[in-house]
Design a protein around this motif. Structure first.
Motif, mmCIF file in Angstrom:
data_model
loop_
_atom_site.group_PDB
_atom_site.id
_atom_site.type_symbol
_atom_site.label_atom_id
_atom_site.label_comp_id
_atom_site.label_asym_id
_atom_site.label_seq_id
_atom_site.Cartn_x
_atom_site.Cartn_y
_atom_site.Cartn_z
ATOM 1 N N LYS A 1 0.834 -1.192 0.000
ATOM 2 C CA LYS A 1 0.000 0.000 0.000
ATOM 3 C C LYS A 1 0.875 1.251 0.000
ATOM 4 N N THR A 2 1.640 1.406 1.102
ATOM 5 C CA THR A 2 2.401 2.643 1.246
ATOM 6 C C THR A 2 3.524 2.718 0.227
ATOM 7 N N ASP B 1 13.416 7.577 6.158
ATOM 8 C CA ASP B 1 12.045 7.082 6.110
ATOM 9 C C ASP B 1 11.041 8.237 6.218
ATOM 10 N N GLU C 1 9.191 8.711 9.430
ATOM 11 C CA GLU C 1 10.004 9.268 10.512
ATOM 12 C C GLU C 1 10.224 10.772 10.308
ATOM 13 N N PHE D 1 12.703 0.616 12.818
ATOM 14 C CA PHE D 1 11.396 0.036 12.497
ATOM 15 C C PHE D 1 11.588 -1.249 11.716
ATOM 16 N N LYS E 1 7.767 4.555 18.879
ATOM 17 C CA LYS E 1 6.550 4.802 18.121
ATOM 18 C C LYS E 1 6.289 3.611 17.220
ATOM 19 N N GLY E 2 5.034 3.478 16.821
ATOM 20 C CA GLY E 2 4.691 2.332 15.985
ATOM 21 C C GLY E 2 3.204 2.270 15.756
ATOM 22 N N SER E 3 2.748 1.156 15.210
ATOM 23 C CA SER E 3 1.319 1.029 14.956
ATOM 24 C C SER E 3 0.591 1.035 16.304
ATOM 25 N N ARG F 1 -3.219 7.031 8.315
ATOM 26 C CA ARG F 1 -2.392 6.073 9.047
ATOM 27 C C ARG F 1 -2.252 6.562 10.474
ATOM 28 N N ILE F 2 -2.110 5.642 11.374
ATOM 29 C CA ILE F 2 -1.985 6.012 12.783
ATOM 30 C C ILE F 2 -0.612 5.586 13.294
ATOM 31 N N ILE F 3 0.079 6.505 13.946
ATOM 32 C CA ILE F 3 1.339 6.137 14.600
ATOM 33 C C ILE F 3 1.222 6.537 16.070
ATOM 34 N N THR G 1 -0.633 -5.159 2.942
ATOM 35 C CA THR G 1 -0.170 -4.018 3.716
ATOM 36 C C THR G 1 0.130 -4.393 5.163
ATOM 37 N N GLY G 2 1.069 -3.682 5.726
ATOM 38 C CA GLY G 2 1.374 -3.860 7.139
ATOM 39 C C GLY G 2 0.438 -3.020 7.999
ATOM 40 N N ASP G 3 -0.331 -2.188 7.319
ATOM 41 C CA ASP G 3 -1.242 -1.298 8.021
ATOM 42 C C ASP G 3 -2.483 -2.070 8.466
HETATM 43 P P1 ADP Z 1 2.526 -0.374 4.849
HETATM 44 O O1 ADP Z 1 3.804 -0.112 4.112
HETATM 45 O O2 ADP Z 1 1.701 -1.420 4.181
HETATM 46 O O3 ADP Z 1 1.740 0.853 5.136
HETATM 47 P P2 ADP Z 1 4.247 -0.948 7.098
HETATM 48 O O4 ADP Z 1 4.621 -2.362 7.376
HETATM 49 O O5 ADP Z 1 5.251 -0.053 6.509
HETATM 50 O O6 ADP Z 1 2.914 -1.003 6.230
HETATM 51 O O7 ADP Z 1 3.745 -0.263 8.407
HETATM 52 C C1 ADP Z 1 2.831 -0.888 9.251
HETATM 53 C C2 ADP Z 1 2.509 0.023 10.363
HETATM 54 O O8 ADP Z 1 3.669 0.257 11.129
HETATM 55 C C3 ADP Z 1 2.028 1.378 9.915
HETATM 56 O O9 ADP Z 1 0.643 1.412 9.814
HETATM 57 C C4 ADP Z 1 2.491 2.286 11.016
HETATM 58 O O10 ADP Z 1 1.548 2.362 12.049
HETATM 59 C C5 ADP Z 1 3.715 1.611 11.539
HETATM 60 N N1 ADP Z 1 4.936 2.223 11.025
HETATM 61 C C6 ADP Z 1 5.311 2.340 9.739
HETATM 62 N N2 ADP Z 1 6.495 2.932 9.615
HETATM 63 C C7 ADP Z 1 6.901 3.231 10.874
HETATM 64 C C8 ADP Z 1 8.063 3.844 11.453
HETATM 65 N N3 ADP Z 1 9.074 4.292 10.697
HETATM 66 N N4 ADP Z 1 8.123 3.950 12.790
HETATM 67 C C9 ADP Z 1 7.131 3.504 13.541
HETATM 68 N N5 ADP Z 1 6.040 2.915 13.087
HETATM 69 C C10 ADP Z 1 5.899 2.768 11.765
#
Ligand code: ADP
Ligand code: MG
Length: 906
Positions: A327-328, A407, A410, A439, A461-463, A504-506, A562-564
């Protein structure tokens, strides 16, 4: 000087560099003058001479040259020279085609812009690696390519893949503290990294000490390292067919030779006849023609932003049945703007778009928050930035706007921190970095440990799910309390509401750590204090919607992987027309469901023409790709990170991103999208289909004319027993191959697609071009062409019997008849519709080739010198009626047949 033996400060001094500030402008300029650009010479895998000579290696060419010499010896210099000229011309054309193909392929590498992050004049910026000079301070992150030979000055869990240098396939750990005074092999040098290798894990800073040809790889590549590019399946098939045909025709040649001897020819005369006839009928130009057509197509793909690394992928592309896309960054642009925050059970809006730090933060009552009024919100913005490695940078020579370095997710936090009133340099100074856990798409978090005054903090930070899972406390109104399940649910509900708007939510959290020497990832990411979350907007690429429609029309499937989370994924899918408005299609499978499905169940759902997989890890992705391939699907899969390499390698077509993709992924892929855009994949598939269709036309048309020549010769041979002279001479057959075929056929690769090319189902790549049915079709049309031309010969030969030159006239007419019937064959085969319908004029280059071909015929018919060499004779106007009739008869028959067997034997 052996850099790995020297202490860092010696290296820094040698290049006038400085760890904190990097190089200054004047040092850069003088270094550039001294060391030149940081590029390796791209050596063609085969050089000029090599390709030229290989043209003369084919056994047929050699036999033909012998035939020419025998002709001289027999006192027939006219035939001898013309044979020689034709051999040479053929070789030159073949050479040009191969040379051009090689050059197109070699030039593709230059289109991929490699960038790297450096510190120059106190700023962290991104430059193209070409501009790197010795002395530059470079930052290296996971997935990066190492842009030069570098002495490390700082490392953090850092390891690199050095296969290209050492042959070692496991990543080797690097450590800036490593020191030695012995001379040791590469594998053992831990404090340097080398150009051409890639970062497997971790981060590092280092100073460049060698660039371009002075690098280790540069030294090797000048002593020439050749990589053989594997052929496309169609090339292999045709090379094989050409070989078989050669043997068959040599056999026929041998029979002709024997019979001519029986007819009392002398050995040399019979040999010249048999050999040259045989040589004329072998499609020896075809393989080079196919290579060039494929290379031209690869060049066209590059113009449309798709770099195909192996020519074979250009063919596979056209057969793709499933596009499995991230996706992203592929469907969306990976241009992250933080649009809002949620903290203290309150939402805030953030204005401004992109990375430019212009905009402000306002609360629910629309009141703009100033730095002073932020209160404990500060800790939120601070933690967001502290947990990030990304940077932003103003417009410069290589970028037209403010842009992310590192990134994008970030970097967005840097923009946010400035909007909140912070000064990034100050924070960086007050919170020096101790350790980074970058990440990854498995744990879906990133964390950084920093020291601050007497304290150590870990910012994470993260999902939202992954951060809540490791949070035990929450901060609200300045006070920290236990994080209850009810609170977690409320936060999740809030986040989901934002996700529904395609955001997207972080989530952000932090914790204090005790002071010690080293920390584990568990220590950094456990028992956290939850702060809140931000919402991020990432717009879809503008062409994606249309592209998805086209994919469905072309009877391919789209899987979004997607990882989302599910909600964001669905909302984005809706924006691009992948998901219908009432959420009933397509199926959404999250990673829990996925894990609970066994392979058989999963294969069953694959029959859907679209699926969204959410919260997927790289392993899941690999499993999906694997199962799809087991089912015989032709899978195109995208990937950007280090973890995607297995999927990229496994899939039929692995696609990496050129702008935001890692070097590691680019190396594993067979196609690179320069614009990172999903719709470019679809463009490439379409181009792949066009390539194939046009190649098919070229091959079939080419072979039919060989059958036609053979038919004519065999009839002539049979006729010789009745005292009828040969209807066509060897030099003329060679001439037909050159002027009647070479040019028009080569131009077929420029034929535009017919309207339905993206409305038919993908072709099975296992299907051969030359099936039994197509061979029958080729033999059918070839025989007709041969018969018609032979008839033209018989009629003119006997009709003009009493006139002078009548034999030359008759063979001239046979010669033109074969060419004209070949025109008919080509015109009829190049379209599913009417040969002379609207498609007829669609390819200007082809029309020009016809014009050229016809002009050559006129020269050969009317210029006395050519008459002499080619044994032709000028024709009267009425004589043209014969070849024109021959061509027309063929055209009518071929068109009729096409309508009768519409589907089968095109
Ligand atoms: P996609 O590329 O399909 O959107 P990712 O695997 O890149 O999925 O990301 C999955 C989730 O991880 C995102 O929805 C976000 O919440 C979180 N994420 C992505 N990039 C970062 C990052 N650099 N630092 C922290 N969390 C992240
Ligand atoms: Mg991603």
């Amino acid at each position: 000087m052996e850099i790995f033996k020297e202490p860092v400060n010696v290296v820094l001094r040698q290049f006038n560099s400085n760890i904190e500030n990097g190089l200054d402008k004047s040092t850069i300029l003088s270094a550039r003058k001294k060391y030149g650009k940081n590029i390796l010479k791209i050596t063609n895998s085969r050089n000029f001479i090599n390709i030229l000579f290989s043209q003369f290696k084919s056994p047929l060419v050699i036999i033909l040259m012998i035939a020419s010499m025998i002709s001289y010896y027999l006192g027939q210099p006219r035939d001898g020279s013309i044979l020689l000229v034709i051999v040479l011309l053929n070789a030159l054309i073949g050479f040009y085609q191969e040379w051009k193909s090689e050059n197109i392929l070699a030039s593709l590498n230059k289109l991929i812009v490699n960038k790297c992050t450096v510190i120059r004049e106190k700023k962290t910026i991104e430059i193209i690696t070409e501009d790197l000079v010795p002395g530059d301070v470079v930052k290296l992150y996971e997935g990066d390519g190492v842009p030069a030979d570098i002495r490390l000055i700082h490392t953090n869990g850092f390891s690199v893949n050095e296969f290209i240098l050492t042959g070692e396939s496991l990543p080797s750990d690097k450590d800036y503290l490593f020191a030695t005074d012995k001379t040791i092999p590469f594998v053992e040098i831990k404090n340097c990294v080398y150009m051409g290798t890639t970062v497997a894990r971790g981060q590092a800073t280092g100073i460049v000490y060698a660039t371009g040809l002075q690098t280790e790889i540069g030294k090797i590549s000048t002593s020439s390292q050749k990589i053989k590019v594997p052929d496309a399946p169609v090339q292999t098939e045709i090379a094989d067919v050409a070989k078989k045909l050669t043997y068959a025709i040599l056999l026929i040649g041998a029979c002709l030779f024997g019979t001519r001897l029986l007819l009392n020819d002398s050995i040399p005369v019979a040999l010249v006849f048999a050999v040259s006839v045989a040589a004329a009928m072998v499609p020896e130009g075809l393989p080079a023609q196919i290579s060039m057509a494929l290379a031209l197509a690869v060049g066209r793909l590059a113009k449309r932003n798709a770099i195909v690394k192996k020519i074979a992928s250009a063919q596979t592309l056209g057969s793709a049945t499933v596009i499995a896309s991230d996706k992203t960054g592929t469907i969306t642009k990976n241009e992250m703007t933080i649009t809002g925050c949620y903290f203290n059970s309150e939402s805030f809006l953030v204005s401004g778009l992109g990375y430019e730090p212009q905009g402000n933060i306002s609360n629910e009552k629309n009141i703009v928050m100033k730095k002073e009024s932020l209160g404990d919100l500060k800790i939120f913005f601070l933690s967001g930035f502290l947990s990030s490695t990304g940077k932003i940078s103003p417009p410069d020579t290589f970028h037209s706007t403010w842009h992310a370095i590192g990134d994008p997710t970030e970097a967005a936090f840097a923009t946010l921190a400035i909007k909140a009133g912070f000064t990034l340099e100050e924070i960086e100074k007050e919170y020096p970095m101790i350790k980074v856990f970058p990440f990854d798409s498995v744990r879906k978090r990133a964390s950084i440990i920093r020291s601050h005054k007497e304290k150590i903090v870990s910012s994470v930070k993260g999902s939202i799910e992954s951060v809540l899972a490791v949070s035990a406390k929450i901060i609200s109104n300045g006070a920290v309390s236990e994080l209850t399940t009810t609170q977690k649910e409320a936060i999740m509900a809030k986040a989901t509401a934002f996700s529904e708007n395609a955001l997207r939510i972080i989530a952000i959290a932090y914790k204090d750590l005790e002071i010690k020497k080293d920390y584990t990832i568990e220590e950094a990411e456990q028992d956290l204090t939850f702060a809140g979350f931000v919402t991020m907007f990432d717009p879809p690429h503008s062409q994606v919607k249309a592209a998805i429609e086209l994919v469905f029309k072309a009877q391919m499937k789209v899987f979004m992987i997607t990882g989302d989370n599910e909600v964001t994924a669905k909302a984005i899918a809706k924006n691009i027309g992948l998901m219908n408005p009432n959420n009933t299609f397509p199926l959404v499978i999250n990673n829990t469901t996925l894990q609970n499905m066994n392979d058989e169940e999963l294969k069953k759902v694959f029959s859907n023409r679209a699926i969204i997989f959410s919260r997927v890890s790289p392993d899941d992705k690999l499993r999906i790709v694997d199962l799809l391939m087991q089912q015989g699907e032709i899978v195109a899969v995208t990937g950007d990170g280090v973890n995607d390499t297995l999927s990229l390698k496994r899939a039929d077509i692995g696609i990496a991103m050129g702008r935001n993709g890692s070097k590691v992924a680019q190396e594993a892929a067979n196609m690179i999208l320069l614009d990172d855009d999903f719709s470019t994949i679809v463009v490439a598939v379409k181009e792949g289909r066009i390539i194939f269709r046009n190649l098919e036309k070229t091959i079939k048309t080419n072979l039919s004319s060989n059958v036609a020549e053979l038919t004519c010769v065999l009839f002539g041979f049979a006729g010789s027993f009745l005292g009828i002279p040969t209807p066509i001479l060897a030099v003329q057959i060679l001439l037909i191959d050159m002027i009647g075929e070479m040019f028009p056929l080569t131009m077929l690769t420029y034929d535009p697609p017919e309207k339905n090319i993206m409305e038919i189902s993908p072709r099975n790549p296992k299907d051969k071009i030359l099936t039994k049915d197509t061979i029958k079709g080729i033999v059918f049309s070839g025989t007709i062409m041969g018969l018609v031309s032979f008839s033209a010969f018989i009629i003119t030969y006997f009709a003009n019997f009493d006139r002078s030159n009548h034999y030359e006239k008759a063979i001239t007419i046979t010669f033109i008849s074969i060419i004209f019937s070949q025109y008919a064959n080509l015109l009829s085969r190049r379209t599913y519709g009417a040969a002379l319908g609207s498609y007829f004029l669609s390819n200007k280059k082809l029309l020009l080739a016809f014009l050229f071909s016809i002009s050559c015929i006129f020269l050969i018919v009317y210029v006395p010198m050519f008459n002499y060499y080619f044994h032709t004779s000028p024709l009267l106007l009425k004589d043209w009626l014969y070849p024109i009739t021959a061509g027309s008869v063929c055209l009518i028959l071929f068109e009729l047949k096409k309508y009768i067997f519409q589907k089968n034997n095109l």
